[in-house]
Write a protein that holds these residues in place. Structure first.
Motif, short mmCIF file in Angstrom:
data_model
loop_
_atom_site.label_atom_id
_atom_site.label_comp_id
_atom_site.label_asym_id
_atom_site.label_seq_id
_atom_site.Cartn_x
_atom_site.Cartn_y
_atom_site.Cartn_z
N THR A 196 -6.34 6.39 0.63
CA THR A 196 -6.92 6.49 -0.72
C THR A 196 -6.66 5.20 -1.49
OG1 THR A 196 -6.42 8.84 -0.64
CG2 THR A 196 -6.96 7.93 -2.79
N VAL A 197 -5.45 4.66 -1.31
CA VAL A 197 -5.11 3.42 -2.01
C VAL A 197 -6.03 2.29 -1.55
CG1 VAL A 197 -3.30 1.66 -2.26
CG2 VAL A 197 -2.70 4.07 -2.37
N CYS A 257 -0.46 9.71 -3.49
CA CYS A 257 -1.70 9.84 -2.73
C CYS A 257 -1.50 9.14 -1.39
CB CYS A 257 -2.88 9.24 -3.49
SG CYS A 257 -2.75 7.49 -3.80
N SER A 258 -2.50 9.20 -0.53
CA SER A 258 -2.35 8.60 0.79
C SER A 258 -2.65 7.11 0.73
CB SER A 258 -3.31 9.28 1.77
OG SER A 258 -4.63 8.96 1.42
N GLU A 259 -2.20 6.41 1.78
CA GLU A 259 -2.48 4.97 1.84
C GLU A 259 -3.97 4.72 1.98
OE1 GLU A 259 -0.14 2.33 4.26
OE2 GLU A 259 1.49 3.78 4.30
N ALA A 308 1.06 4.16 -2.76
CA ALA A 308 0.79 5.56 -2.38
C ALA A 308 1.93 6.46 -2.84
CB ALA A 308 0.62 5.66 -0.87
N HIS A 327 0.83 -1.21 0.00
CA HIS A 327 0.00 0.00 0.00
C HIS A 327 0.86 1.27 0.00
CE1 HIS A 327 -2.96 -2.98 1.70
NE2 HIS A 327 -3.68 -2.39 0.77
N SER A 328 1.91 1.23 0.83
CA SER A 328 2.75 2.42 0.95
C SER A 328 3.50 2.71 -0.36
CB SER A 328 3.76 2.25 2.08
OG SER A 328 4.51 1.08 1.87
#
Lengths: 210, 271
Positions: free
Chosen positions: A188-189, A184-186, A179, A175-176
């Protein structure tokens, strides 16, 4: 070496990735010092993975080939700007994804498939076995149909959702990392991932068995 | 495709994992590598536009503080466009005239328009007392009769450096007149006021009409007789000789027709 910064940001998630990042960074430093041929090592190392990302986003092998080459050339041209704030792998993915997204936005209305052959190997043979029990030409036709349905379903997703699910499920990024690649932010992912899976479940219900 | 009830658990993730199996064949990478090599070479040879270099330039010079750059730019702009506060024309003009003695009226009338209209003087010096003090210190006879020829040409008179030179020259004339005569002993300083060097009529008559203006002027100021125009350099003559055989020239010549005392010209209009 800016590995401490990379650790702080949590981009490198495993010791293998850390070692890989160290190796890449040493090669990048050689290229930055003028050893242009050293960039070939990076091309050979990452060409299949970068091609895979681009291909799964476009579902077109010719476009994927051109965009992969373009991504490598962009990376080569701007390698002096690579400061090591993230791993080279993430940086290269970012270039490839941005190049592909730019291409997809320009050609939003022009989508046609040009698919690679589906190779049957150990990991997917079991699933394919469950999806079709036919032999010979009928089996190939079934697999072709499945492949097309899968790509159609992916192409129906919006570009950000398609990108997230491609990077997570097919390329295996965390996820990171996603991102970082997508800026974008985690959260959002995760949200995009959840929505994309729900959508695909509806589209591919014929092939699912829960 | 088997019936749905015969399928075991298959999730979306399993289906998506099938996408990993879509891989190009080995020969694809051969073409890929060749094309990439070509594009890489093209990219290396192609000159990037200057605006694409800007981010790189700023990234390279990011150590230069933005504030310092702004201050430097502001200073440069301020120095370039700085105009000191100057008195109005009504205040400035009488000051210049009043400072000069009556005998130096020529100098004053020359300085007055400069103080009022010259943008250079107006910009750098509001109203400098230097010219008026110089004119006041110089005796009236010297200031008008002897100093004026030395200050030719008039535009030099407007500059502060010319005024300074004139003042120094005047001081030197008073203290060391022989030295001044030795140094400035040319036709200009020897001439009385208002008389400018003129070439004798005979000398002018001997000047060929084809001589350039530069040659004529030089001949007036030198003791040497006017030399004829130098011949064209060898390479010019060679080029002329080479072009004489050109069909273009012969074509032009053929268009000139001579019949008795009439000359006809053939013209071609090219649109």
């Amino acid at each position: 070496m800016n590995l401490s910064r990379v650790f702080t940001k949590g981009i490198i998630t495993s010791p293998e990735r850390q070692q890989e990042a160290d190796t890449d960074l040493s090669i990048v430093k050689r290229v930055q010092a003028g050893d242009v041929a050293a960039f070939d090592h990076l091309i050979l190392k990452y060409r299949e993975r970068v091609f895979g990302v681009v291909y799964n986003l476009t579902s077109n092998r010719e476009d994927a080939s051109d965009l992969t080459q373009e991504a490598f050339i962009k990376a080569f041209q701007s390698i002096t700007r690579f400061q090591g704030n993230c791993s080279f792998f993430t940086w290269l993915y970012k270039i490839a994804v941005n190049t592909t997204l730019s291409h997809l936005r320009k050609n939003r209305l022009r989508t046609f498939f040009s698919l690679e052959k589906l190779h049957e190997d150990g990991t997917n043979a079991q699933i394919l076995e469950q999806l079709t029990d036919k032999k010979g030409a009928d089996r190939d036709a079934d697999l072709r149909e499945l492949q097309e349905k899968l790509n159609e379903a992916l192409q129906k997703l919006s570009i950000p959702h398609r990108t997230v699910i491609t990077l997570f499920e097919i390329d295996g990024l965390g996820h990171s990392e996603i991102a970082e690649v997508m800026d974008c932010s985690e959260g959002t992912v995760r949200s995009r991932l959840h929505y994309a899976k729900q959508f695909l479940q509806g589209e591919l219900a014929k092939y699912l068995r829960t | 495709m088997p019936p749905t009830d015969q399928l075991s658990k298959i999730s979306v993730e399993d289906l998506l994992r099938l996408k990993r199996a879509e891989r190009p064949a080995a020969e694809f990478w051969t073409n890929f590598e060749r094309e990439l090599r070509q594009k890489q070479l093209t990219a290396l040879l192609r000159k990037r536009p200057w605006w694409q270099e800007l981010p790189q330039f700023f990234a390279r010079h990011s150590y230069l503080p933005l504030g310092a750059s702004a201050v430097l730019a502001f200073t440069l702009v301020s120095v370039k466009y700085y105009t000191p506060a100057q008195p109005t024309q009504a205040e400035a003009a009488p000051a210049v005239v009043a400072a000069r003695p009556p005998a130096a009226s020529i100098t004053a009338t020359m300085a007055l328009p400069a103080a009022v209209s010259s943008p250079l003087v107006n910009r750098s010096e509001p109203v400098t007392p230097a010219p008026s003090s110089v004119a006041a210190a110089v005796p009236s006879s010297l200031a008008t009769a002897e100093l004026l020829p030395a200050l030719i040409p008039p535009p030099a008179d407007e500059t502060p450096s010319a005024r300074s030179i004139a003042a120094n020259l005047e001081t030197l004339k008073q203290s060391e007149p022989e030295l001044v005569n030795a140094v400035m002993g040319n036709r200009l300083s020897a001439l009385p006021r208002g008389q400018y060097p003129t070439a004798p009529a005979a000398e002018l008559a001997s000047v060929p009409t084809g001589a350039t203006r530069r040659s004529r002027i030089l001949a007036q100021y030198t003791d040497h007789p006017l030399s004829p125009e130098p011949t064209a350099p060898a390479y010019v003559r060679e080029r002329l000789a080479r072009h004489l055989g050109d069909p273009d020239i012969s074509d032009r010549i053929s268009r000139i027709g001579l019949k008795g005392d009439q000359v006809s010209l053939g013209l071609t209009l090219r649109l």
